[in-house]
Enzyme design. Structure first.
Site, PDB file in Angstrom:
ATOM      1  N   SER A 230      37.811  36.906  33.273  1.00 49.88           N
ATOM      2  CA  SER A 230      36.981  35.390  33.189  1.00 49.88           C
ATOM      3  C   SER A 230      37.264  34.622  32.069  1.00 49.88           C
ATOM      4  CB  SER A 230      35.645  35.557  33.397  1.00 49.88           C
ATOM      5  OG  SER A 230      35.047  34.333  33.923  1.00 49.88           O
TER       6      SER A 230
ATOM      7  N   HIS B  31      34.216  37.349  42.059  1.00 49.75           N
ATOM      8  CA  HIS B  31      34.723  37.492  40.584  1.00 49.75           C
ATOM      9  C   HIS B  31      34.979  38.926  39.854  1.00 49.75           C
ATOM     10  CE1 HIS B  31      35.709  34.686  37.411  1.00 49.75           C
ATOM     11  NE2 HIS B  31      34.600  35.105  36.516  1.00 49.75           N
TER      12      HIS B  31
ATOM     13  N   ASP C 269      40.763  37.727  36.932  1.00 49.62           N
ATOM     14  CA  ASP C 269      40.181  36.217  37.397  1.00 49.62           C
ATOM     15  C   ASP C 269      39.966  35.250  36.394  1.00 49.62           C
ATOM     16  OD1 ASP C 269      39.843  35.084  39.974  1.00 49.62           O
ATOM     17  OD2 ASP C 269      37.776  35.324  39.778  1.00 49.62           O
TER      18      ASP C 269
END
Length: 452
Positions: free
Chosen positions: A158, A252, A182
């Site tokens: 992330s 996610h 991601d």
């Protein structure tokens, strides 16, 4: 005698307690600290095969103060992302053990929880560059003491993916590899390359997308960008807000769990370079002869086997589908059908595979399939498991018609090719009639090159 035994046990207890006190843990914050906001502090926790259960904090000023840290070994940095509640990531211990199983390496968990734990996402984003500066200074210290930048692998999750990108940019792209799980989308979408991760940040950049319609970044950011199930909604994740926190984070987080599965070698997920997920589902992108090795790349840790081909081809997007549960692998079959019918027919195709009492079904229903006179049609059938040997196959051509005559479809040949098992034979059947909405069963036979 009892006194000496007691004293011996006390000494052993003191020794064990002393050893345990040397372990350094990931920062665990309370929610109120996240609510109030935290000031950035970067802690580097070292794990090796010799101390898998006992992280040791490294000094930012010296890379030689801890004998466990061997600069001749490859080094992996694991960089987490935004932590709105302040709790440690649940996957840190898993990724440390699985990385250590791959190679005798230094594993540095970058704990920037103080800085990432903040209800104000804008503050956490602002801290990404500061965290990157801190990591960069440490890597430069490593380099000065003999470490090779090419042996360093940054794994960012992330926001951590962009932290890794900033580190790579500061080191002029000489880092060996960046893996981005991601990468965060909010405040990074639409920004220029210098403000986010991009392919120039390392010698090889691989990216895995699982939440492109919410928390993740939609665009291609690496030499290869993998899009799981198209990159957005993941199977098994909640579809409504009533599921609570999981509704927001499940898609996610799936990138991390897919990467973990690639490390434990439970199965290799193959991805197919393609222009879109729709084209992949249509069976238009199922060959990878231009790659070396001459197979399509696999997702995750071991994709560096295809590094040379990917660097030669430029930025590549690759698509794949998964199941809802670990190890997430699907078994893909290329289905080639040659039809002989006077009129064009449209419908959904359902294929079932049988082996003993085990039955698997693939419903090819993402769009209506079209069958024309003496025309070859290619489909992609995806099954949730690998079934072998296959003793029987059924196929059903569903049109949805409930009134009127039943149309028939004559197949001159149907051929199933197991994509992930190239050493297995293709399965064929010649000259059969399908009646709409009716299952037809047959025993597959080896394909004959001399026939249609």
């Amino acid at each position: 005698m009892l006194l000496w035994s007691f004293l011996g046990l006390m000494s052993l207890f003191s020794l064990c307690r002393g050893q345990l006190s040397q372990c350094d843990d990931f920062t665990d914050l309370h929610f109120h600290e996240s609510f109030m906001g935290t000031n950035l502090y970067v802690k580097l926790l070292l794990y090796t095969r010799a101390n898998l259960d006992c992280g040791r904090e490294l000094s930012h000023l010296s890379t030689t103060d801890l004998p466990l840290f061997n600069l001749t070994r490859p080094t992996a940095f694991v960089i987490h992302g935004y932590r709105p509640t302040g709790a440690p990531p649940i996957w840190v211990g898993h990724i440390v053990r699985l990385l250590a199983a791959q190679d005798d390496m230094n594993i540095l968990v970058v704990d920037w929880n103080r800085g990432a734990a903040n209800l104000n996402y804008f503050t956490a984003v602002a801290n990404t560059r500061k965290a990157a500066e801190n990591i960069t200074a440490f890597i430069q210290n490593m380099q000065e003491n003999g470490a090779s930048l090419g042996s360093i692998h940054l794994i960012g999750v992330s926001l951590g993916a962009h932290v890794a990108g900033f580190v790579g940019a500061m080191l002029k792209g000489k880092i060996g590899r960046i893996t981005a799980l991601d990468p965060a989308g909010p405040l990074f979408s639409g920004t220029p390359p210098e403000d986010r991760l991009d392919p120039s940040d390392a010698q090889f950049v691989d990216v895995l997308h699982t939440d492109t319609d919410a928390l993740g970044h939609r665009g291609a950011l690496g030499h290869i960008d993998f899009y799981a199930n198209g990159g957005a909604d993941q199977p098994g994740c909640p579809k409504t807000i009533f599921s609570g926190k999981s509704y927001f984070v499940c898609d996610h987080q799936r990138s991390v769990f897919l990467f973990l599965c690639s490390l434990n070698n439970s199965c290799n997920i193959t991805a197919y370079p393609c222009s879109s997920y729709q084209d992949f589902l249509d069976g238009r992108c199922l060959q990878c002869e231009s790659f070396k090795p001459a197979t399509c790349p696999i997702v995750g840790y071991h994709v560096n086997q295809w590094k040379d081909s990917l660097l030669r081809l430029g930025q590549t997007k690759a698509y794949f589908s998964t199941t809802a549960e670990p190890p997430y692998c699907k078994m893909n079959y290329k289905v080639d059908i040659v039809t002989w019918n006077q009129y064009t027919r449209w419908g959904v195709v359902i294929i079932k595979l049988y082996s003993g009492r085990k039955v698997l079904e693939a419903k090819i229903d993402h769009k209506l399939s079209r069958f024309e006179q003496y025309t070859a049609t290619r489909l992609l059938a995806q099954f949730d498991e690998d079934l072998h040997p296959i003793q029987k196959i059924t196929i059903c051509f569903v049109t949805g018609n409930v009134i009127g005559p039943r149309y028939k479809l004559r197949l001159l040949r149907i051929r199933l090719t197991p994509l992930e098992r190239p050493n297995r034979p293709q399965l064929c059947r010649y000259d059969m009639i399908l009646e709409e909405n009716m299952e037809v069963s047959f025993r597959p036979m080896a394909c004959e090159d001399s026939r249609i």
